[in-house]
Design an enzyme around this catalytic site. Structure first.
Site, PDB file in Angstrom:
ATOM      1  CG  ASP A  95      -0.401  32.581  20.225  1.00 29.94           C
ATOM      2  OD1 ASP A  95      -1.294  32.332  21.059  1.00 29.94           O
ATOM      3  OD2 ASP A  95       0.308  33.606  20.278  1.00 29.94           O
ATOM      4  CG  ASP A  97      -3.819  36.482  22.613  1.00 29.04           C
ATOM      5  OD1 ASP A  97      -4.783  36.612  23.412  1.00 29.04           O
ATOM      6  OD2 ASP A  97      -2.682  36.902  22.843  1.00 29.04           O
ATOM      7  CG  ASP A 272       0.804  36.058  16.547  1.00 28.37           C
ATOM      8  OD1 ASP A 272       1.243  36.324  15.412  1.00 28.37           O
ATOM      9  OD2 ASP A 272       1.203  36.621  17.582  1.00 28.37           O
TER      10      ASP A 272
END
Lengths: 322, 467
Positions: A95, A97, A272
């Protein structure tokens, strides 16, 4: 473009007029009955969990009727997804972001074209390492609305436990400083990471290079003082030209060691990590609406040509008058 | 040249040799042949008769004693155990390896301290035996043993899944390309030779992979196989009516061997010296816990409070030496009427939750249920004794896991370098504080344990939460 929260009317318009269940990627539709679905109906987090859809048609009806604020599906496959019971396997996920990048070239405070491009660059590197070093092939890239998800469905990685996933993440982002002392026949040799153009040392060198190139003077690096940060920024042309030896000499061996140790730690925030190691995570459903920013979470066919501000904007945003 | 079974008792050669030895009736009787091998060993410096293992059982115990003493005893002299690296001991050593593994499998199981010790000792003994060989023999033996274990031209990284999962090797130890782990010299030169500028590919291979990585992989694979063997024995033993009494006797004598280092050298793992529970004292908390107590921003609040703080605070208060004990406990074993939980532990967890931005329970009151669950009391809004056991009491996250889950909390200080788990930090710092302020120790009803600043037992130090 303004990132504004979608109104209930806009959500209705999106799910009833624009969204099609066929926009849900095939890798999810094919395993629908083995996945847990979760929904956020009021913008307060996904508290409608443990949902299961026997086929695409049930999902289509649900989305059209409930027009959720956010929709998620599990990375895990279960025997009994309605109880999250009988875990079978999980996708390996990364992930990235844009709003949480540890070093940002912009000062937007949220997400903008600059940090989304930076996130894309990280995704490109992850894909390169997944394919080049790990030999993985069944990989999907998703624009999440505020960043990117890389989802790996190669059968051999799906049964891996959190420990191995944690190690993969650290390899992928360059979170461990490679050793520099090697021995042979009783002699010890010093080989810095930048002198080894393959394997993990290469990955580490590339990740550290990018972090250095994106550094700004306001950054707080663990165990690195402001003066060293300034010095690094002053000499980063050398890194741009892969002149690591002269760069290291200018810093001195101890300061260089401190710097790369600190950057390795910083690199851990490129993704993450808890999303990657959590075997039962639910992830935003590709094709669904990221209502906070009014953007589509969408599967990407070609990362190079993908432009979130062209390819992930719902019609209602284009039609907004204000 | 020595046989593969000298370093890998679980090899085909090793298994065949054990089978060839036929009846094992004389396991506990003096074995003149064995005694002869030991006393004639040119390197031995045994001065007392009772230091000579006289039968298979005693040899098995010496195997473990060697490892424990090597690891813990500053006065350790290998010359008293030099017979263990004498290739002539091989056929006796094979039997003692199987005896030990079976005794541990039957009596203690694969997750026991005894099993861990056996696996570690096997790795260490292999390393030692390989070091004693001349360079050529060592290289040939490593290759031969590896070929039997890998049996493939190229090996995929996923092949080492078990070793990676049990942290016996790290992905970054391996040279990967297109999913393959590069171990072979020609393969290395073919794939990477053209990328190397101003460097000799042959020399680079020897440095980056060569014998060192091959030896590491071989040792770790045999350690994993040993662990698997103990596990298989354990599974089979559960169906046995009555285990072999010799194995039970060995297991009992093994317990005595293990008891000695715990009292003499402090072997038992863990980094701190906090052996009894007592009121929580904040000044001994590690930086990550102090930071979490001050409050977490939205995004990491749930994990910080539920997965990190709840196990840490509950174990620090009730069972600070859990990793040393190596047993499963329940909260009520330490706090039978849950008074400490309700009056000391939960208030501190709630304080940390209140300090979050925004306060955790304001928008996520359901997390109170998860906190109860992580202490073993099931998914209920109220923490009650009657629900205990519905879920597991999670052990505290290791530092490694915190770095992945909650990287922003990890701001190490000088003590962090010595530990691998926040709970070990708490034990170590408590000890240091007690040394500085003797009154603090008295007030906290705690006694100094076996203070060690090294990382003797990495598994205990790195132990993760039961997540």
């Amino acid at each position: 473009m303004e990132f504004k929260t979608a109104t209930p009317q806009e959500r209705r318009q999106y799910y009833r007029e624009e969204w099609d269940v066929k926009d849900v990627p095939r890798f999810i539709r094919d395993s629908l009955y083995q996945r847990e679905f979760g929904f956020d109906h009021y913008g307060r987090g996904p508290n409608d969990r443990y949902k299961v859809f026997r086929n695409s048609d049930y999902l289509r009806k649900f989305m059209r009727v409930r027009t959720p604020f956010a929709a998620y599906s599990s990375v895990a496959f279960y025997e009994k997804p309605n109880r999250r019971d009988g875990w079978l396997k999980s996708e390996l996920v990364f992930d990235v972001d844009a709003k949480d990048l540890p070093v940002r070239s912009c000062e937007c405070g949220s997400v903008c074209e600059i940090c989304l491009e930076q996130a894309k660059e990280i995704v490109r590197d992850i894909l390169d390492t997944l394919q080049g070093d790990f030999g993985l092939k069944n990989i999907y890239t998703i624009y999440s609305g505020r960043g990117y998800h890389v989802r790996v469905l190669d059968e051999e990685v799906m049964p891996l436990d959190s420990e191995v996933r944690g190690q993969i993440v650290k390899y992928m982002v360059g979170a461990d400083v490679p050793r520099s002392k090697y021995s042979r026949d009783g002699m010890t040799y010093n080989l810095e990471h930048f002198t080894i153009p393959f394997g993990y040392p290469r990955v580490f060198t590339e990740r550290v290079k990018k972090s250095i190139l994106h550094l700004n003077e306001d950054i707080m690096l663990e165990d690195v003082n402001k003066k060293l940060v300034k010095d690094v920024i002053k000499n980063r042309e050398l890194i741009l030209n892969n002149q690591w030896g002269p760069f290291k000499n200018k810093k001195g061996p101890l300061r260089y060691k401190k710097l790369i140790k600190s950057l390795a730690f910083l690199n851990l925030s490129l993704v993450d990590a808890k999303v990657s190691i959590d075997l039962k995570r639910i992830l935003r459903l590709p094709s669904s609406l990221h209502s906070i920013v009014s953007m589509k979470c969408t599967e990407i066919n070609n990362l190079e040509t993908f432009d979130p501000f062209r390819d992930a904007v719902p019609k209602f945003v284009q039609e907004r008058k204000d | 040249m020595v046989g593969v079974s000298f370093i890998n008792p679980l090899s085909t050669e090793g298994r065949e040799k054990v089978r060839e030895q036929g009846s094992l009736e004389n396991l506990i009787h003096d074995n003149p042949e064995l005694i002869d091998v030991i006393t004639r060993d040119p390197n031995q410096k045994i001065s007392e008769d009772n230091e000579i293992p006289r039968n298979y059982l005693e040899l098995a115990l010496k195997r473990l004693e060697w490892y424990i003493k090597k690891k813990n005893d500053r006065e350790f002299k290998h010359t008293k155990y030099s017979f263990l690296s004498n290739p002539q001991i091989e056929k006796f050593d094979l039997i003692s390896f199987y005896l030990l593994s079976q005794a541990i499998g039957v009596k203690f199981g694969p997750n026991s301290r005894e099993s861990r010790l056996m696996v570690e000792s096997q790795g260490s003994l292999m390393e030692h035996r390989l070091e004693e060989l001349n360079h050529r023999d060592r290289r040939e033996l490593i290759l031969k043993a590896l070929q039997e274990l890998i049996r493939q031209e190229t090996v995929k990284w996923i092949f080492f899944g078990d070793l990676l999962s049990s942290r016996k090797i790290q992905l970054t130890d391996l040279v990967l390309d297109q999913g393959d782990v590069i171990l072979d010299r020609d393969e290395f030169i073919m794939r990477f030779g053209h990328r190397l500028e101003h460097r000799n590919p042959e020399k680079m291979y020897q440095l980056l992979i060569g014998e060192e990585v091959q030896q590491l992989i071989l040792i770790r694979m045999v350690m994993q196989e040993t662990e698997n063997y103990i596990s298989n024995v354990h599974e089979k033993a559960r169906m046995m009516v009555e285990p072999n009494p010799i194995l039970l006797e060995l297991a009992e004598r093994l317990t005595d061997i293990l008891r000695e280092p715990t009292t003499s050298y402090g072997y038992s793992g863990g980094g701190g010296g906090f052996s009894k529970s007592g009121p929580l004292h904040r000044e001994a908390f590690p930086p990550c816990v102090k930071s979490a107590l001050e409050g977490i921003k939205s995004g990491g609040r749930n994990d910080a409070i539920v997965l990190f703080m709840t196990p840490f605070l509950s174990y620090a208060r009730l069972c600070p030496d859990i990793f040393r004990q190596n047993v499963t406990v329940r909260v009520s074993d330490k706090d039978p009427n849950l008074q400490i939980v309700h009056h000391e532990i939960l208030p501190m967890i709630y304080e940390a939750a209140r300090n979050c931005h925004p306060p955790l329970f304001e928008d996520q009151p359901q997390e109170k249920v998860n906190i109860n669950a992580k202490m073993g009391f099931g998914m209920h809004t109220t923490l009650k004794l009657e629900n205990e056991g519905e879920t597991k009491w999670y052990t505290p996250m290791s530092c490694e896991k915190i770095k992945l889950h909650l990287p922003h909390l990890c701001r190490p200080d000088q003590h962090c370098k010595k530990i691998g788990n926040p709970l070990s930090y708490y034990g170590l710092k408590s000890y240091i504080l007690r040394q500085e302020q003797p009154k603090l120790g008295a007030r906290n009803d705690s006694t100094p344990g076996d203070h060690q600043e090294n990382k003797q037992d990495s598994r205990a130090n790195n132990k993760d939460g039961d997540s």
